[in-house]
Design an enzyme around this catalytic site. Structure first.
Site, PDB file in Angstrom:
ATOM      1  N   GLY A  46      15.349   6.509 -77.639  1.00 23.12           N
ATOM      2  CA  GLY A  46      14.630   5.535 -78.461  1.00 23.12           C
ATOM      3  C   GLY A  46      14.145   6.169 -79.743  1.00 23.12           C
ATOM      4  N   ASN A  47      13.698   5.338 -80.643  1.00 16.47           N
ATOM      5  CA  ASN A  47      13.253   5.766 -81.961  1.00 16.47           C
ATOM      6  C   ASN A  47      12.022   6.661 -81.848  1.00 16.47           C
ATOM      7  OD1 ASN A  47      13.084   5.910 -84.744  1.00 16.47           O
ATOM      8  ND2 ASN A  47      13.277   3.692 -85.061  1.00 16.47           N
ATOM      9  N   SER A  50       8.731   5.400 -80.031  1.00 13.94           N
ATOM     10  CA  SER A  50       9.109   4.191 -79.261  1.00 13.94           C
ATOM     11  C   SER A  50       8.442   4.122 -77.894  1.00 13.94           C
ATOM     12  CB  SER A  50      10.632   4.132 -79.098  1.00 13.94           C
ATOM     13  OG  SER A  50      11.097   5.338 -78.504  1.00 13.94           O
ATOM     14  N   THR A  53       7.636   9.345 -74.328  1.00 13.69           N
ATOM     15  CA  THR A  53       6.715  10.254 -73.619  1.00 13.69           C
ATOM     16  C   THR A  53       5.822   9.470 -72.667  1.00 13.69           C
ATOM     17  OG1 THR A  53       6.753  11.728 -75.533  1.00 13.69           O
ATOM     18  CG2 THR A  53       4.958  12.043 -73.952  1.00 13.69           C
ATOM     19  N   THR A  54       5.413   8.300 -73.091  1.00 13.19           N
ATOM     20  CA  THR A  54       4.583   7.426 -72.249  1.00 13.19           C
ATOM     21  C   THR A  54       5.342   7.034 -70.986  1.00 13.19           C
ATOM     22  OG1 THR A  54       3.503   6.622 -74.245  1.00 13.19           O
ATOM     23  CG2 THR A  54       3.267   5.261 -72.262  1.00 13.19           C
ATOM     24  N   GLU A  70      11.089  16.543 -74.726  1.00 10.27           N
ATOM     25  CA  GLU A  70      11.837  17.122 -75.840  1.00 10.27           C
ATOM     26  C   GLU A  70      11.192  18.456 -76.241  1.00 10.27           C
ATOM     27  OE1 GLU A  70      11.678  14.343 -79.036  1.00 10.27           O
ATOM     28  OE2 GLU A  70      13.822  14.268 -79.241  1.00 10.27           O
ATOM     29  N   ARG A 123      15.335  12.110 -74.554  1.00  6.65           N
ATOM     30  CA  ARG A 123      16.510  12.188 -75.417  1.00  6.65           C
ATOM     31  C   ARG A 123      17.570  13.082 -74.783  1.00  6.65           C
ATOM     32  NH1 ARG A 123      13.308  12.022 -80.595  1.00  6.65           N
ATOM     33  NH2 ARG A 123      13.186   9.811 -81.153  1.00  6.65           N
ATOM     34  N   ARG A 181       2.604   3.198 -84.395  1.00  7.02           N
ATOM     35  CA  ARG A 181       2.242   4.182 -83.366  1.00  7.02           C
ATOM     36  C   ARG A 181       2.272   5.614 -83.906  1.00  7.02           C
ATOM     37  NH1 ARG A 181       5.811   1.701 -78.403  1.00  7.02           N
ATOM     38  NH2 ARG A 181       4.746  -0.302 -78.248  1.00  7.02           N
ATOM     39  N   GLN A 184      -0.818   6.188 -85.705  1.00 12.94           N
ATOM     40  CA  GLN A 184      -1.926   6.365 -84.741  1.00 12.94           C
ATOM     41  C   GLN A 184      -1.941   7.813 -84.243  1.00 12.94           C
ATOM     42  OE1 GLN A 184      -0.963   3.983 -81.418  1.00 12.94           O
ATOM     43  NE2 GLN A 184      -2.152   2.204 -82.049  1.00 12.94           N
ATOM     44  N   ARG A 185      -0.738   8.277 -83.872  1.00 13.81           N
ATOM     45  CA  ARG A 185      -0.650   9.593 -83.220  1.00 13.81           C
ATOM     46  C   ARG A 185      -0.798  10.719 -84.221  1.00 13.81           C
ATOM     47  NH1 ARG A 185       4.842  10.719 -80.377  1.00 13.81           N
ATOM     48  NH2 ARG A 185       5.544  10.512 -82.501  1.00 13.81           N
TER      49      ARG A 185
HETATM   50  N1  LIG Z   1       3.241   0.309 -75.532  1.00 17.21           N
HETATM   51  C1  LIG Z   1       2.420   1.009 -76.351  1.00 17.21           C
HETATM   52  N2  LIG Z   1       1.416   0.380 -76.981  1.00 17.21           N
HETATM   53  C2  LIG Z   1       0.602   1.071 -77.807  1.00 17.21           C
HETATM   54  N3  LIG Z   1       0.694   2.396 -78.079  1.00 17.21           N
HETATM   55  C3  LIG Z   1       1.687   3.055 -77.468  1.00 17.21           C
HETATM   56  C4  LIG Z   1       2.605   2.422 -76.581  1.00 17.21           C
HETATM   57  N4  LIG Z   1       3.482   3.349 -76.123  1.00 17.21           N
HETATM   58  C5  LIG Z   1       3.122   4.514 -76.715  1.00 17.21           C
HETATM   59  N5  LIG Z   1       2.057   4.347 -77.516  1.00 17.21           N
HETATM   60  C6  LIG Z   1       1.401   5.363 -78.343  1.00 17.21           C
HETATM   61  O1  LIG Z   1       2.258   5.564 -79.464  1.00 17.21           O
HETATM   62  C7  LIG Z   1       2.404   6.970 -79.736  1.00 17.21           C
HETATM   63  C8  LIG Z   1       3.865   7.353 -79.546  1.00 17.21           C
HETATM   64  O2  LIG Z   1       4.165   7.175 -78.167  1.00 17.21           O
HETATM   65  P1  LIG Z   1       5.100   8.260 -77.443  1.00 17.21           P
HETATM   66  O3  LIG Z   1       4.637   9.644 -77.751  1.00 17.21           O
HETATM   67  O4  LIG Z   1       5.232   7.858 -76.008  1.00 17.21           O
HETATM   68  O5  LIG Z   1       6.455   7.977 -78.230  1.00 17.21           O
HETATM   69  P2  LIG Z   1       7.731   8.877 -78.243  1.00 17.21           P
HETATM   70  O6  LIG Z   1       8.891   7.965 -78.219  1.00 17.21           O
HETATM   71  O7  LIG Z   1       7.667   9.938 -77.177  1.00 17.21           O
HETATM   72  O8  LIG Z   1       7.608   9.570 -79.650  1.00 17.21           O
HETATM   73  P3  LIG Z   1       8.509  10.790 -80.238  1.00 17.21           P
HETATM   74  O9  LIG Z   1       9.908  10.299 -80.339  1.00 17.21           O
HETATM   75  O10 LIG Z   1       7.883  11.066 -81.540  1.00 17.21           O
HETATM   76  O11 LIG Z   1       8.309  11.915 -79.248  1.00 17.21           O
HETATM   77  C9  LIG Z   1       1.471   7.695 -78.786  1.00 17.21           C
HETATM   78  O12 LIG Z   1       0.240   7.901 -79.456  1.00 17.21           O
HETATM   79  C10 LIG Z   1       1.279   6.703 -77.647  1.00 17.21           C
HETATM   80  O13 LIG Z   1       0.009   6.824 -77.027  1.00 17.21           O
HETATM   81  N1  LIG Z   2      16.422  15.135 -87.427  1.00 14.11           N
HETATM   82  C1  LIG Z   2      16.188  15.101 -86.137  1.00 14.11           C
HETATM   83  N2  LIG Z   2      17.222  15.336 -85.299  1.00 14.11           N
HETATM   84  C2  LIG Z   2      17.069  15.279 -83.973  1.00 14.11           C
HETATM   85  O1  LIG Z   2      18.018  15.478 -83.243  1.00 14.11           O
HETATM   86  C3  LIG Z   2      15.748  15.000 -83.495  1.00 14.11           C
HETATM   87  N3  LIG Z   2      15.219  14.851 -82.266  1.00 14.11           N
HETATM   88  C4  LIG Z   2      13.907  14.598 -82.441  1.00 14.11           C
HETATM   89  N4  LIG Z   2      13.605  14.602 -83.733  1.00 14.11           N
HETATM   90  C5  LIG Z   2      12.290  14.469 -84.355  1.00 14.11           C
HETATM   91  C6  LIG Z   2      11.761  13.093 -84.306  1.00 14.11           C
HETATM   92  C7  LIG Z   2      10.281  13.311 -84.138  1.00 14.11           C
HETATM   93  O2  LIG Z   2       9.674  13.514 -85.392  1.00 14.11           O
HETATM   94  C8  LIG Z   2      10.183  14.613 -83.362  1.00 14.11           C
HETATM   95  C9  LIG Z   2       9.978  14.410 -81.878  1.00 14.11           C
HETATM   96  O3  LIG Z   2      10.945  13.535 -81.368  1.00 14.11           O
HETATM   97  O4  LIG Z   2      11.422  15.287 -83.593  1.00 14.11           O
HETATM   98  C10 LIG Z   2      14.720  14.817 -84.413  1.00 14.11           C
HETATM   99  N5  LIG Z   2      14.930  14.869 -85.741  1.00 14.11           N
END
Ligand SMILES: Nc1ncnc2c1ncn2[C@@H]1O[C@H](COP(=O)(O)OP(=O)(O)OP(=O)(O)O)[C@@H](O)[C@H]1O
Ligand SMILES: Nc1nc(=O)c2ncn([C@H]3C[C@H](O)[C@@H](CO)O3)c2[nH]1
Length: 249
Positions: A46-47, A50, A53-54, A70, A123, A181, A184-185
């Site tokens: 996911g983006n 997205s 981690t949650t 990751e 990922r 998000r 926020q983080r």
């Molecule tokens: N459903 C939700 N509603 C509101 N806030 C959320 C939700 N899911 C996650 N968050 C918050 O959004 C932020 C990003 O969430 P998370 O770290 O799970 O995303 P991620 O996909 O792991 O990010 P990254 O790709 O950067 O590692 C965190 O601060 C988390 O607490």
């Molecule tokens: N350029 C790039 N290539 C990757 O393969 C990749 N995987 C994760 N990320 C970046 C996204 C988040 O900031 C942060 C945590 O996911 O790291 C990447 N950035």
């Protein structure tokens, strides 16, 4: 009807929300542990922001699941060099070096001895290539020569290493929600991530996982990641059986 409803997903018993496992025990009198017939690897894709981690933190509470986040801290400190910060500060200069290291660290994770029946990893080597590297190349931050060198490495790895995935869980979260998000983080290196980068990464995930522009190494389970946190936990529980059995039931 009651039995069917009981097994559909998380539901309310005597006013309290419960998981499928507990529901099954209450209805059948025994705990039916959801276990795949062999060891499986689930990749959560996911983006940025997205909710991956949650998702992983939620399932980390279940016995028999190994969760691997990751290796962002490795990217932040490669013998003293913060390659993640370098990539964000000057993508043209540092994308190739950063993606080379991402590919190495993800390969390391894929080839590690699995410690539990179910491995959930944040990922994969696939999204690094099919989403991030593609985006870097398309946006002009990676030259054709750099792109083909990374692609040669990627193709060699797939041909010579075991990077098995049994299920992809795609947390499909809108770029707007991701942007909120991330703000926020406020991870230091991500403070300046623009909306159009998140839109481009969303499109890259859609191209790969929805439109199959590149091969998908496993079935894809799409979850709507736009819900608020409390509702996301219900979504995770309603799909627990599909996720833990490593298939799109
Ligand atoms: N459903 C939700 N509603 C509101 N806030 C959320 C939700 N899911 C996650 N968050 C918050 O959004 C932020 C990003 O969430 P998370 O770290 O799970 O995303 P991620 O996909 O792991 O990010 P990254 O790709 O950067 O590692 C965190 O601060 C988390 O607490
Ligand atoms: N350029 C790039 N290539 C990757 O393969 C990749 N995987 C994760 N990320 C970046 C996204 C988040 O900031 C942060 C945590 O996911 O790291 C990447 N950035």
């Amino acid at each position: 009807m009651f039995m069917k409803a009981a097994f559909r997903g998380s539901w309310t018993i005597f006013g309290s929300r419960t998981s499928l496992d507990k529901a099954q025990r209450l209805v059948t009198g025994k705990m039916t542990t959801l276990r795949p017939s062999r060891s499986i690897t689930v990749a959560i894709e996911g983006n940025i922001g997205s909710g991956k981690t949650t998702f992983l933190d939620h399932f980390a509470k279940t016995k028999g699941i190994e969760v691997i986040q990751e290796p962002v801290d490795m990217w932040r400190n490669v013998r003293g060099h913060n390659t993640l910060a370098l990539m964000y500060s000057d993508p043209k200069r540092w994308s190739f070096a950063f993606q080379s290291y991402v590919q190495l660290t993800m390969l390391d994770i894929h080839t590690r001895q699995q410690k539990a029946l179910i491995r959930m990893m944040e990922r994969s080597i696939y999204s690094a290539k099919y989403c991030f590297v593609e985006n870097m190349h398309e946006s002009g931050n990676m030259t054709d020569a750099e792109y083909v060198v990374l692609t040669e490495w990627f193709n060699w790895i797939l041909a010579n290493q075991k990077v098995q995935i049994d299920l992809i869980v795609y947390l499909k979260t809108s770029p707007e929600v991701c942007h909120q998000r991330i703000k926020q983080r406020c991870r230091e290196e991500e403070k300046a991530i623009p909306m159009d980068y998140l839109q481009a990464l969303h499109n890259a995930h859609e191209d790969w996982l929805t439109h199959k522009k590149f091969p998908t190494p496993a079935p894809v389970l799409v979850l709507d990641g736009d819900h608020k946190l409390s509702d996301m936990y219900s979504v995770f529980e309603e799909n627990r059986h599909k996720i833990l059995l490593g298939q799109n039931l």
